[in-house]
Design a protein around this motif. Sequence first.
Motif, PDB file in Angstrom:
ATOM      1  N   TYR A  18       0.889  -1.119   0.124  1.00 16.80           N
ATOM      2  CA  TYR A  18       0.199  -0.181  -0.013  1.00 16.80           C
ATOM      3  C   TYR A  18       0.882   1.111   0.009  1.00 16.80           C
ATOM      4  O   TYR A  18       1.908   1.509   0.539  1.00 16.80           O
ATOM      5  CB  TYR A  18      -0.950   0.104   1.091  1.00 16.80           C
ATOM      6  CG  TYR A  18      -0.241  -0.148   2.506  1.00 16.80           C
ATOM      7  CD1 TYR A  18      -0.057   1.146   3.184  1.00 16.80           C
ATOM      8  CD2 TYR A  18       0.084  -1.434   3.200  1.00 16.80           C
ATOM      9  CE1 TYR A  18       0.723   1.254   4.512  1.00 16.80           C
ATOM     10  CE2 TYR A  18       0.664  -1.184   4.315  1.00 16.80           C
ATOM     11  CZ  TYR A  18       1.083  -0.037   4.957  1.00 16.80           C
ATOM     12  OH  TYR A  18       1.580  -0.152   6.258  1.00 16.80           O
ATOM     13  N   GLU A  54       2.222   4.637   1.267  1.00 25.82           N
ATOM     14  CA  GLU A  54       2.599   5.218   2.606  1.00 25.82           C
ATOM     15  C   GLU A  54       1.988   6.635   2.516  1.00 25.82           C
ATOM     16  O   GLU A  54       2.008   7.192   1.741  1.00 25.82           O
ATOM     17  CB  GLU A  54       3.876   5.159   2.882  1.00 25.82           C
ATOM     18  CG  GLU A  54       4.324   5.653   4.206  1.00 25.82           C
ATOM     19  CD  GLU A  54       5.936   5.668   4.167  1.00 25.82           C
ATOM     20  OE1 GLU A  54       6.423   5.139   5.057  1.00 25.82           O
ATOM     21  OE2 GLU A  54       6.722   6.255   3.399  1.00 25.82           O
ATOM     22  N   PRO A  72      -4.172   2.341   6.577  1.00 25.74           N
ATOM     23  CA  PRO A  72      -3.124   1.315   6.556  1.00 25.74           C
ATOM     24  C   PRO A  72      -3.024   0.299   7.752  1.00 25.74           C
ATOM     25  O   PRO A  72      -2.639  -0.878   7.787  1.00 25.74           O
ATOM     26  CB  PRO A  72      -1.859   2.462   6.586  1.00 25.74           C
ATOM     27  CG  PRO A  72      -2.398   3.784   6.263  1.00 25.74           C
ATOM     28  CD  PRO A  72      -3.563   3.656   6.496  1.00 25.74           C
ATOM     29  N   ALA A  73      -3.495   0.835   9.016  1.00 23.92           N
ATOM     30  CA  ALA A  73      -3.624  -0.119  10.184  1.00 23.92           C
ATOM     31  C   ALA A  73      -4.822  -1.073   9.718  1.00 23.92           C
ATOM     32  O   ALA A  73      -4.285  -2.523  10.017  1.00 23.92           O
ATOM     33  CB  ALA A  73      -3.951   0.499  11.345  1.00 23.92           C
ATOM     34  N   VAL A  86      -5.598  -2.244   6.674  1.00 23.57           N
ATOM     35  CA  VAL A  86      -4.995  -3.207   5.832  1.00 23.57           C
ATOM     36  C   VAL A  86      -3.946  -4.231   6.329  1.00 23.57           C
ATOM     37  O   VAL A  86      -3.983  -5.348   6.082  1.00 23.57           O
ATOM     38  CB  VAL A  86      -4.168  -2.221   4.812  1.00 23.57           C
ATOM     39  CG1 VAL A  86      -3.201  -3.008   3.739  1.00 23.57           C
ATOM     40  CG2 VAL A  86      -5.094  -1.564   3.834  1.00 23.57           C
ATOM     41  N   GLN A  87      -3.085  -3.795   7.203  1.00 22.96           N
ATOM     42  CA  GLN A  87      -2.179  -4.619   7.919  1.00 22.96           C
ATOM     43  C   GLN A  87      -2.897  -5.496   8.633  1.00 22.96           C
ATOM     44  O   GLN A  87      -2.598  -6.771   8.528  1.00 22.96           O
ATOM     45  CB  GLN A  87      -1.248  -3.620   8.689  1.00 22.96           C
ATOM     46  CG  GLN A  87      -0.204  -2.690   8.217  1.00 22.96           C
ATOM     47  CD  GLN A  87       0.486  -1.942   8.988  1.00 22.96           C
ATOM     48  OE1 GLN A  87       0.808  -2.166  10.200  1.00 22.96           O
ATOM     49  NE2 GLN A  87       0.496  -0.485   8.651  1.00 22.96           N
ATOM     50  N   GLY A  88      -3.949  -5.291   9.484  1.00 18.11           N
ATOM     51  CA  GLY A  88      -4.570  -6.234  10.093  1.00 18.11           C
ATOM     52  C   GLY A  88      -5.401  -7.335   9.373  1.00 18.11           C
ATOM     53  O   GLY A  88      -5.086  -8.512   9.615  1.00 18.11           O
ATOM     54  N   ALA A 134      -4.823  -8.155   6.094  1.00 16.13           N
ATOM     55  CA  ALA A 134      -3.798  -8.970   5.372  1.00 16.13           C
ATOM     56  C   ALA A 134      -3.372 -10.115   6.312  1.00 16.13           C
ATOM     57  O   ALA A 134      -3.053 -11.349   5.989  1.00 16.13           O
ATOM     58  CB  ALA A 134      -2.837  -8.065   4.778  1.00 16.13           C
ATOM     59  N   LYS A 135      -2.752  -9.599   7.578  1.00 19.14           N
ATOM     60  CA  LYS A 135      -2.258 -10.547   8.613  1.00 19.14           C
ATOM     61  C   LYS A 135      -3.402 -11.834   8.634  1.00 19.14           C
ATOM     62  O   LYS A 135      -2.968 -12.893   8.824  1.00 19.14           O
ATOM     63  CB  LYS A 135      -1.768  -9.950   9.848  1.00 19.14           C
ATOM     64  CG  LYS A 135      -0.963 -10.857  10.810  1.00 19.14           C
ATOM     65  CD  LYS A 135       0.126 -11.074  10.214  1.00 19.14           C
ATOM     66  CE  LYS A 135       1.198 -11.946  11.187  1.00 19.14           C
ATOM     67  NZ  LYS A 135       2.422 -12.330  10.523  1.00 19.14           N
ATOM     68  N   ILE A 157       3.661  -8.222   3.850  1.00 23.63           N
ATOM     69  CA  ILE A 157       2.848  -6.947   3.900  1.00 23.63           C
ATOM     70  C   ILE A 157       3.857  -5.617   3.805  1.00 23.63           C
ATOM     71  O   ILE A 157       4.587  -5.761   4.785  1.00 23.63           O
ATOM     72  CB  ILE A 157       1.860  -6.945   5.275  1.00 23.63           C
ATOM     73  CG1 ILE A 157       1.059  -8.114   5.013  1.00 23.63           C
ATOM     74  CG2 ILE A 157       1.066  -5.649   5.056  1.00 23.63           C
ATOM     75  CD1 ILE A 157       0.478  -8.367   6.484  1.00 23.63           C
ATOM     76  N   ARG A 158       3.723  -4.726   2.811  1.00 24.41           N
ATOM     77  CA  ARG A 158       4.693  -3.872   2.892  1.00 24.41           C
ATOM     78  C   ARG A 158       4.127  -2.577   2.569  1.00 24.41           C
ATOM     79  O   ARG A 158       3.017  -2.357   1.937  1.00 24.41           O
ATOM     80  CB  ARG A 158       5.723  -3.924   1.645  1.00 24.41           C
ATOM     81  CG  ARG A 158       6.622  -5.262   2.050  1.00 24.41           C
ATOM     82  CD  ARG A 158       7.686  -4.848   3.110  1.00 24.41           C
ATOM     83  NE  ARG A 158       8.703  -5.879   3.226  1.00 24.41           N
ATOM     84  CZ  ARG A 158       8.221  -7.199   3.817  1.00 24.41           C
ATOM     85  NH1 ARG A 158       7.554  -7.233   4.656  1.00 24.41           N
ATOM     86  NH2 ARG A 158       9.319  -7.863   3.733  1.00 24.41           N
ATOM     87  N   LYS A 159       4.677  -1.488   2.985  1.00 18.19           N
ATOM     88  CA  LYS A 159       4.318  -0.183   2.322  1.00 18.19           C
ATOM     89  C   LYS A 159       5.343   0.641   1.426  1.00 18.19           C
ATOM     90  O   LYS A 159       6.412   0.127   1.434  1.00 18.19           O
ATOM     91  CB  LYS A 159       4.136   0.971   3.543  1.00 18.19           C
ATOM     92  CG  LYS A 159       5.290   1.368   4.087  1.00 18.19           C
ATOM     93  CD  LYS A 159       4.950   2.051   5.616  1.00 18.19           C
ATOM     94  CE  LYS A 159       6.356   2.051   6.629  1.00 18.19           C
ATOM     95  NZ  LYS A 159       5.898   2.594   7.778  1.00 18.19           N
TER      96      LYS A 159
END
Length: 164
Positions: free
Chosen positions: A64, A66, A89-90, A92-94, A96-97, A104-106
């Motif tokens: 995603y 940044e 972004p938070a 997305v991270q959650g 995706a995990k 998972i990258r920015k």
Amino acid sequence: MSNAILALDLARHFGWAEGEPGSEPRFGSGKFAPVGSSQEDVFAGAIREIGSRIAAFPPRVLVYEEPELYRLRDGKATKATIEVLFGLPAIVQGVAKRFGVPVIRKAPTFDIRKHFIGQGRMKRADAKKAVVAECLRRGWVVRNDDEGDACALWDYAAARCGSL
């Protein structure tokens, strides 16, 4: 294991691009919630949309864009805008995990644009036009700059897939 990449341009209006490196991306855009919706509705829509996208097309890499910190310094961003810029972004991270996405990258906007259009430092509106023009030059018929930015991010990630 698939090398598929899912790239997300995050905002209330979002863009996505997905596909295997070396292929042409599939892409689209949408809204996490209707205009005027609460932040909670935007976040709930993001969870729904991102979860559905990952379930339909499980990527090895999710990347995603940044959030741009300089936009906060110009004094034009409201508290609600800041919360959305950093809340998405938070989410997305959650999500995706939770769905087991291995990587998972920015990625910084400057680096994406430098890669895709050869120039990282441009006025925002000019850069968005240049990104859309480059997509069209490649035969990727994007409908808006959300799709263009997602495609540029996907291409950036595909070029670096081995290092992600």
